[in-house]
Scaffold this motif. Structure first.
Motif, mmCIF file in Angstrom:
data_model
loop_
_atom_site.group_PDB
_atom_site.id
_atom_site.type_symbol
_atom_site.label_atom_id
_atom_site.label_comp_id
_atom_site.label_asym_id
_atom_site.label_seq_id
_atom_site.Cartn_x
_atom_site.Cartn_y
_atom_site.Cartn_z
ATOM 1 N N THR A 199 2.673 11.487 16.527
ATOM 2 C CA THR A 199 1.929 12.189 17.568
ATOM 3 C C THR A 199 2.523 11.849 18.929
ATOM 4 N N GLY A 213 0.889 6.418 8.849
ATOM 5 C CA GLY A 213 1.198 7.096 7.611
ATOM 6 C C GLY A 213 0.874 6.270 6.397
ATOM 7 N N ARG A 225 7.524 14.032 5.350
ATOM 8 C CA ARG A 225 7.327 13.578 3.970
ATOM 9 C C ARG A 225 8.691 13.524 3.303
ATOM 10 N N HIS A 282 5.050 9.220 3.959
ATOM 11 C CA HIS A 282 4.375 10.282 4.698
ATOM 12 C C HIS A 282 4.080 9.733 6.082
ATOM 13 N N TRP A 283 4.676 10.325 7.092
ATOM 14 C CA TRP A 283 4.480 9.908 8.480
ATOM 15 C C TRP A 283 3.760 11.006 9.244
ATOM 16 N N ILE A 284 2.883 10.591 10.146
ATOM 17 C CA ILE A 284 2.260 11.492 11.109
ATOM 18 C C ILE A 284 2.651 10.943 12.476
ATOM 19 N N GLN A 300 3.989 15.889 14.408
ATOM 20 C CA GLN A 300 5.018 16.170 13.406
ATOM 21 C C GLN A 300 4.632 15.417 12.133
ATOM 22 N N GLU A 301 4.749 16.066 10.999
ATOM 23 C CA GLU A 301 4.533 15.367 9.735
ATOM 24 C C GLU A 301 5.866 15.291 9.009
#
Length: 124
Positions: free
Chosen positions: A52, A96, A62, A48-50, A59-60
């Motif tokens: 910015t 993440g 998964r 799971h990446w966030i 952007q997220e």
């Protein structure tokens, strides 16, 4: 989780040859090394990446595994992979977690501390 047995190291690079600043496209590579410092094997199930950008856009991402794999990392071993991200700004950040499962079936989160993606010479 303060006593997480998984330690994550990150290196980043700006990909000048894949970037098009005039088009708002900044390409970055990141290399991740996942170390198992714990006493039992752990398998990476998902990510799971966030992501910015400098304008606050988020952007997220998964998905299952990383680079098409769900590696089993034994105690004292590590897994290394490289991937990339495209941002609309010359600076951004990623953070993440990996969802892992240990040999006893315990699922846990291995946090990935925030790291900066920056075009060289850009203030960040």
């Amino acid at each position: 989780m303060a006593d997480c047995p998984i330690r994550i190291e990150v290196e980043t690079a700006y990909l000048d040859h894949q970037s098009e600043p005039d088009e708002g496209r900044y390409a970055f590579a990141y290399s991740i090394t996942i170390h198992n410092d714990g006493p039992v094997a752990a398998k990476l199930l998902s990510r799971h990446w966030i992501i910015t950008d400098a304008d606050g856009g988020v952007q997220e991402v998964r998905g299952e595994g990383v680079v098409g794999e769900q590696p089993l990392i034994r105690p004292g071993e590590h897994f290394h992979y490289s991937s990339g991200a495209i941002l609309p700004t010359p600076v951004g950040s990623m953070r993440g977690a990996y969802t892992m499962i240990d040999a006893s079936g315990h699922e846990f989160q291995a946090p990935i501390a925030a790291f900066t993606l920056a075009r060289p010479g850009t203030l960040h």
